[in-house]
Write an enzyme that holds these catalytic residues in place. Structure first.
Site, PDB file in Angstrom:
ATOM      1  N   GLY A   1       3.668   7.998   8.784  1.00 54.09           N
ATOM      2  CA  GLY A   1       4.453   7.261   7.797  1.00 54.09           C
ATOM      3  C   GLY A   1       5.802   7.900   7.550  1.00 54.09           C
TER       4      GLY A   1
ATOM      5  NE  ARG B   1       8.499   1.997   4.412  1.00 55.98           N
ATOM      6  CZ  ARG B   1       7.834   1.741   3.298  1.00 55.98           C
ATOM      7  NH1 ARG B   1       8.379   2.018   2.134  1.00 55.98           N
ATOM      8  NH2 ARG B   1       6.633   1.197   3.333  1.00 55.98           N
TER       9      ARG B   1
ATOM     10  CB  THR C   1       6.158  -2.550  10.987  1.00 55.12           C
ATOM     11  OG1 THR C   1       6.312  -2.117   9.626  1.00 55.12           O
ATOM     12  CG2 THR C   1       4.716  -3.001  11.218  1.00 55.12           C
TER      13      THR C   1
ATOM     14  CG  ASN D   1       3.852  10.458   3.951  1.00 56.93           C
ATOM     15  OD1 ASN D   1       3.916  10.679   2.744  1.00 56.93           O
ATOM     16  ND2 ASN D   1       4.597   9.535   4.542  1.00 56.93           N
TER      17      ASN D   1
ATOM     18  CE1 TYR E   1      -0.578   4.474  -3.151  1.00 58.59           C
ATOM     19  CE2 TYR E   1      -0.957   5.450  -5.320  1.00 58.59           C
ATOM     20  CZ  TYR E   1      -0.295   5.446  -4.100  1.00 58.59           C
ATOM     21  OH  TYR E   1       0.645   6.407  -3.822  1.00 58.59           O
ATOM     22  CB  SER E   2      -6.407   4.954  -8.328  1.00 55.81           C
ATOM     23  OG  SER E   2      -5.227   4.619  -9.026  1.00 55.81           O
TER      24      SER E   2
ATOM     25  CB  ILE F   1       8.409  10.162  -5.585  1.00 58.76           C
ATOM     26  CG1 ILE F   1       7.356  11.251  -5.858  1.00 58.76           C
ATOM     27  CG2 ILE F   1       9.522  10.696  -4.688  1.00 58.76           C
ATOM     28  CD1 ILE F   1       7.857  12.466  -6.606  1.00 58.76           C
TER      29      ILE F   1
END
Length: 242
Positions: free
Chosen positions: A10, A13, A36, A85, A150-151, A183
């Site tokens: 990842g 970016r 992608t 990541n 996500y968590s 972030i």
């Protein structure tokens, strides 16, 4: 000592790109994985000619991960340091999460790390040295409303880190986790300036974090001198979670 090879997943970016650049600046050979965002990965490599190699793979796909590791080994050498990541984010009520979205979240964050760790370990075990750093989140530590999937995925990544550290410690391989807070990356593109200001005010240090600050923590945990640090979760969150 020869140059170490680092694979950052990842890496096109945000935090991943900052991590790739931090390792390149420190003199490592860096394989920057993307799925992608090929153009962004190519631009990253152009900023660090001869230091960063873009490599494509969906980390949720085992065959693609295996092919990526073969490419990195052929072009840069075996992976000494793995940074897991790669990730995606969604904000929605738990009752609105589809089965497909739930599975994709786990596949990218947790199963992706599983694939990458399994592919990296044979080389690390042969040389009796290795560094694995996973990138979780403070929400993996305390949970977040409207980010249950996500968590859960990020919490699983912390569990993987702690258990794998115990298993691989006798072989000279450390496994640690960085858990970022809020972030300022493009994942926050949907937040207004007012929302960001409110989040900064809630943070004890009074500001949002930067990808570069997270990258410094990752670089530290992957260092030659950190062999006695393993199984740890290092929060980079400005004091939001202590």
């Amino acid at each position: 000592m020869r140059e170490r090879t680092v694979l950052v997943t990842g890496a096109s970016r945000g935090i991943g790109a900052a991590v790739a650049e931090a390792f390149a600046a420190a003199g490592y050979r860096v394989a920057a994985n993307y799925n992608t965002s090929g153009e962004a990965a190519a631009q990253l490599a152009q900023r660090w000619p001869g230091r960063i190699l873009p490599v494509q793979a969906d980390v949720a796909d085992r065959a693609q991960v295996e092919a990526m590791f073969r490419q990195v080994e052929q072009q840069l050498g075996g992976v000494d340091i793995l940074i897991c990541n790669a990730g995606i984010a969604r904000q929605e009520l738990f009752t609105d999460v589809s089965v497909e979205d739930w599975q994709r979240m786990l596949d990218v964050h947790l199963t992706g790390a599983f694939h990458c760790c399994q592919c990296a370990l044979p080389y690390m075990l042969r040389q009796k040295w290795g560094r694995i750093v996973t990138v979780s989140s403070m929400w993996g530590q305390v949970g977040a409303s409207c980010e249950v999937a996500y968590s859960a995925a990020k919490a699983g990544l912390i569990g993987l880190t702690r258990a794998l550290a115990k298993e691989e410690g006798p072989s000279g391989i450390t496994v640690n986790c960085v858990a970022p807070g809020v972030i300022d990356t493009d994942m926050m593109a949907g937040f207004s300036a007012e929302d960001k200001a409110a989040l900064a005010e809630e943070t004890p240090v009074g500001s949002l974090g930067s990808p570069a600050q997270v990258a410094k923590a990752v670089l530290f945990l992957a260092g030659e001198e950190t062999g006695y640090i393993t199984g740890q979760v290092l929060g980079v969150n400005g004091g939001l979670v202590v």
